[in-house]
Design an enzyme around this catalytic site. Structure first.
Site, PDB file in Angstrom:
ATOM      1  N   ALA A  98      65.143  38.917  56.449  1.00 14.32           N
ATOM      2  CA  ALA A  98      65.483  38.502  55.088  1.00 14.32           C
ATOM      3  C   ALA A  98      66.024  39.686  54.290  1.00 14.32           C
ATOM      4  O   ALA A  98      65.673  40.827  54.550  1.00 14.32           O
ATOM      5  CB  ALA A  98      64.243  37.939  54.403  1.00 14.32           C
ATOM      6  N   GLY A 104      63.456  37.643  60.460  1.00 14.57           N
ATOM      7  CA  GLY A 104      64.460  36.581  60.496  1.00 14.57           C
ATOM      8  C   GLY A 104      65.588  36.890  61.456  1.00 14.57           C
ATOM      9  O   GLY A 104      66.212  35.977  62.003  1.00 14.57           O
ATOM     10  N   GLU A 110      64.362  35.712  64.714  1.00  8.87           N
ATOM     11  CA  GLU A 110      64.310  34.245  64.695  1.00  8.87           C
ATOM     12  C   GLU A 110      65.710  33.654  64.868  1.00  8.87           C
ATOM     13  O   GLU A 110      65.902  32.656  65.546  1.00  8.87           O
ATOM     14  CB  GLU A 110      63.656  33.764  63.398  1.00  8.87           C
ATOM     15  CG  GLU A 110      62.156  34.069  63.378  1.00  8.87           C
ATOM     16  CD  GLU A 110      61.479  33.687  62.085  1.00  8.87           C
ATOM     17  OE1 GLU A 110      61.928  34.178  61.032  1.00  8.87           O
ATOM     18  OE2 GLU A 110      60.514  32.902  62.119  1.00  8.87           O
ATOM     19  N   GLU A 122      56.285  39.976  59.724  1.00 10.01           N
ATOM     20  CA  GLU A 122      55.898  39.253  58.505  1.00 10.01           C
ATOM     21  C   GLU A 122      54.437  39.442  58.122  1.00 10.01           C
ATOM     22  O   GLU A 122      54.070  39.438  56.951  1.00 10.01           O
ATOM     23  CB  GLU A 122      56.193  37.748  58.668  1.00 10.01           C
ATOM     24  CG  GLU A 122      57.671  37.390  58.636  1.00 10.01           C
ATOM     25  CD  GLU A 122      58.415  37.662  59.933  1.00 10.01           C
ATOM     26  OE1 GLU A 122      57.807  38.184  60.902  1.00 10.01           O
ATOM     27  OE2 GLU A 122      59.621  37.358  59.996  1.00 10.01           O
TER      28      GLU A 122
END
Ligand code: NAI
Length: 702
Positions: free
Chosen positions: A61, A102, A105, A125
């Site tokens: 992010a 992210g 991911e 995270e």
């Protein structure tokens, strides 16, 4: 700044391009999605490679957008992953350098993944109190197996791509590419396009465990024991367990829904807020409002340290560890020899524990030059003074430094209580003088208070802040005042601890109450560790400067008994020779009881909650004054000082974050109740004007 599109033969290459780490911000996501659509629609394109420009594939992010509407605006990360999975042409993620959060991911949404060796792969995270929220807990176990994936998710720590690629049966990486990653990825994508057939999707893979109940039960217990005050690690176990359960029933999307539900639940917990506050606080601390980020910096290649005592030795080690040569200066040969021997002994202890290799020890010691002669330090780029805490001694040192140091050298003082402006005035170059207040042991403690004098130049500040990063410190800027940020606050905390003794507490009860609440060490154990004589010296000064200020006399009585703490084998507690375990002292309890009787106080039972609030709110009230006076430029700086230098519990985010979470209205209300206590000090509990104002307006510090 977004994503670039190009073609190499019949392979489209979409490159995330959002420096410094290709954070998945709104513009990047939009351009990336447009690139995928374009590649899928273009009949001349047979396969797609996604990669990242510069120093990362993607760090996840975009932290600049955190908490803003842009962070979740469509296309969000889940939509990008769906675009990749649904693509009708093979998508290959070519990851390198950093592939985290992210970013990982996203890569798990691709049909294939290739990696450069040395890539740091992680789902971090948990470090900000969350679990991965875009399928990481569901997809990583499918490609790495439950146990490896759970270890990575619970720890948040990076693992190198080649290590993961060598695991038997792993499906995370299809290939490790030595040499030019992009060419290798394009060639691989071409091969996959030629091969044809169904495109593999991680969501369609199965994830199983031979004994899930036993394993997840064991994992949950382990994690709960280690993560005590943080809910996220245990929730990682729940989410990964979900991946196995829903794999069995073939319902991948139910696993995703579970992950989402847990993620949203964690987002609003106080612990998650505290961790995010600390994460951003750390980054914000290096930014000084009136010192632009592009302020030119001075080159620091050689450092000198004056004084080879407790602090001088520890300070030198920081620079040696970072590969920066240090010349250390003392007045006498024996003090110099002792100082150098202590540094060596500290390194040898690390070698013994297996934390340092012998060749590293040798390399670090080779960077150290001992001297008795100022001429040997004249060419240093920065000099840090760590001599006795007396203005007369500092004056002599700084006058000499002014004479000998080359122009432009930074002249720093490690003073813990003296006026940095006065120290600067001993030189004809006050713009080059700054305070660098290290904490003991200086080679271990993370905190560095950078004390900004009235005349300290902006480039000196910018240089010291970036040097701090190099030596792995959390640097916080403080204005000049008695005690700077941290010790000025702790003085009020210690005063309040004294009042608690007078009213009925034992040192042990006070320490246990705040330690149970999360402080690494209660005020009395801390006093015994630091030396009770230090506080005594400060109080003696206060009795002259501020005769109206009330103190409990208990700490003076203790010092009159010669009980300075661990170094004298006795303080608030008793200590066995050579041991550091604090044992409650009958003698101290009797001393307190006698004093109480002389004051005519009938002791009362004080609850743990009252103890904690009286101690923590005494920090908060002084902090509000510090903020209002501009000694600290932001509330999060104060929290960083307490989190990194004073053992304040991370899960509470620091005194200001904690006060905000309690609600400033409630804080002020409780302080008024304390003010009404005849055994406390009503003026002590007068809310600082800033605190009163924020509370009245329904606002918060952070
Ligand atoms: P220390 O007494 O262990 O070391 C001071 C050293 O300076 C001694 O080795 C002494 O021989 C040397 N020295 C004295 N005058 C000198 C001169 N004119 N030229 C060269 N060397 C000289 O003291 P410590 O604890 O290392 O403190 C040093 C400074 O750091 C003080 O300003 C103190 O307030 C500050 N400080 C101390 C902390 C602590 O926990 N000890 C924490 C933070 C700051």
């Amino acid at each position: 700044m977004g994503a670039k599109y190009e073609t190499r033969g019949d392979v489209a290459v979409i490159t995330l391009d959002n420096p410094p780490v290709n954070g998945l911000g709104y513009d990047t996501r939009r351009e990336f999605a447009a690139g995928i659509d374009r590649a899928v629609a273009d009949p001349a394109v047979a396969a797609i490679v996604i990669t990242g420009a510069g120093k990362a594939f993607s760090g996840g992010a975009d932290i600049k957008e955190f908490g803003s509407p842009k962070a979740i605006a469509e296309p969000n990360l889940l939509s990008l992953i769906k675009l990749l999975e649904d693509a009708t042409k093979p998508v290959v993620a070519a990851v390198h350098s950093v592939c985290m959060g992210g970013g990982l991911e996203l890569a798990l949404g691709a049909h294939y993944r290739v990696a450069a060796p040395g890539t740091n792969v992680a789902l971090p995270e948990v470090k900000i109190g969350l679990i991965p929220g875009a399928g990481g807990t569901q997809r990583l176990p499918r490609v790495l197996g439950v146990e490896t994936a759970l270890n990575m998710i619970v720890s948040g720590e990076p693992v190198k791509s080649e290590v993961l690629a060598s695991l038997p049966g792993q499906k995370l990486f299809d290939r490790i590419i030595e040499g030019d990653l992009l060419s290798g990825a394009v060639a691989f994508a071409g091969e996959m396009a030629k091969k044809g057939g169904a495109l593999p999707r991680v969501r369609d893979m199965k994830v199983t465990h031979r004994d899930p109940d036993a394993y997840f039960g064991f994992a949950r217990n382990m994690v709960k024991g280690m993560a005590k005050n943080f809910p996220a690690p245990a929730k990682c176990v729940d989410a990964v367990e979900g991946s196995v359960r829903f794999s069995k029933s073939g319902k991948f999307d139910d696993g995703m829904a579970l992950e989402r539900e847990i993620f949203i639940g964690l987002m609003t917990t106080p612990e998650c807020k505290a961790l995010r506050h600390a994460f951003f606080g750390e980054r914000a601390a290096s930014k000084i409002p009136d010192v632009p980020e592009d302020t030119p910096q001075r080159k620091i290649e050689k450092v000198a340290v004056i004084g080879a005592g407790t602090m001088g030795g520890g300070i030198s080690m920081n620079f040696l560890n970072a590969g920066i040569p240090v010349t250390i200066l003392e007045m006498k040969q024996d003090a110099l020899d002792r100082g150098v021997a202590t540094i060596r002994k500290n390194y040898e202890a690390q070698v013994k524990k297996g934390k340092l290799k012998q060749d590293k020890l040798d390399a670090r010691m080779a960077l150290l030059t001992p001297t008795l002669n100022y001429a040997d330090i004249a060419q240093a780029d920065m000099v840090i003074e760590a001599v006795f805490e007396e203005m007369g001694v500092k004056e002599k040192v700084f006058t000499t430094l002014d004479e000998v140091m080359k122009p432009g050298a930074i002249l720093a003082s490690n003073t813990s209580t003296l006026d940095v402006n006065k120290i600067a005035s001993f030189t004809k170059r006050p713009q080059d003088v700054v305070g660098t207040h290290f904490f003991s042991p200086a080679n271990v403690m993370k905190l560095l208070e950078v004390v900004r004098g009235e005349k300290t130049a902006k480039d000196v500040l910018a240089t010291v802040m970036s040097l701090a990063k190099k030596i792995r410190k959390t640097a916080v800027v403080s204005g000049v005042c008695d005690g700077f940020i941290g010790n000025r606050m702790i003085e009020q905390y210690s005063r309040q601890a004294g009042f608690l003794l007078e009213e009925g507490c034992t040192p042990e009860q006070v320490d246990k109450a705040v330690e149970k609440w999360g402080m690494a060490m209660g005020p009395f154990r801390m006093g015994d560790l630091a030396g009770n004589d230090i506080g005594w010296a400060i109080r003696k000064r206060r009795y002259q400067e501020k005769p109206g200020m009330r103190y409990s006399k208990t700490a003076d009585l203790l010092c009159e008994l010669g009980r300075y703490g661990q170094k004298t084998g006795a303080g608030w507690y008793d200590y066995l020779p050579g041991k550091r375990d604090a044992m409650p002292s009958r003698l101290v309890v009797e001393m307190i009881e006698k004093h109480r009787a002389e004051l005519g106080i009938t002791p009362r039972k004080i609850s743990d909650e009252e103890i904690v609030h009286r101690l923590v709110y005494s920090l908060v009230n002084e902090a509000a004054k510090i903020l209002e006076e501009g000694i600290a430029s932001k509330a999060s700086d104060i929290d960083m000082v307490y989190l990194t230098g004073y053992g304040f519990p991370l899960f509470r985010g620091g005194p200001m974050c904690y006060a905000d979470q309690q609600g400033l209205f409630n804080v002020v209300h409780t302080m008024k109740k304390f003010a009404a206590n005849p055994h406390d000090d009503a003026s002590f509990w007068q809310p600082a004007p800033l605190l009163a104002k924020l509370a009245a307006e329904g606002k918060s510090f952070t």
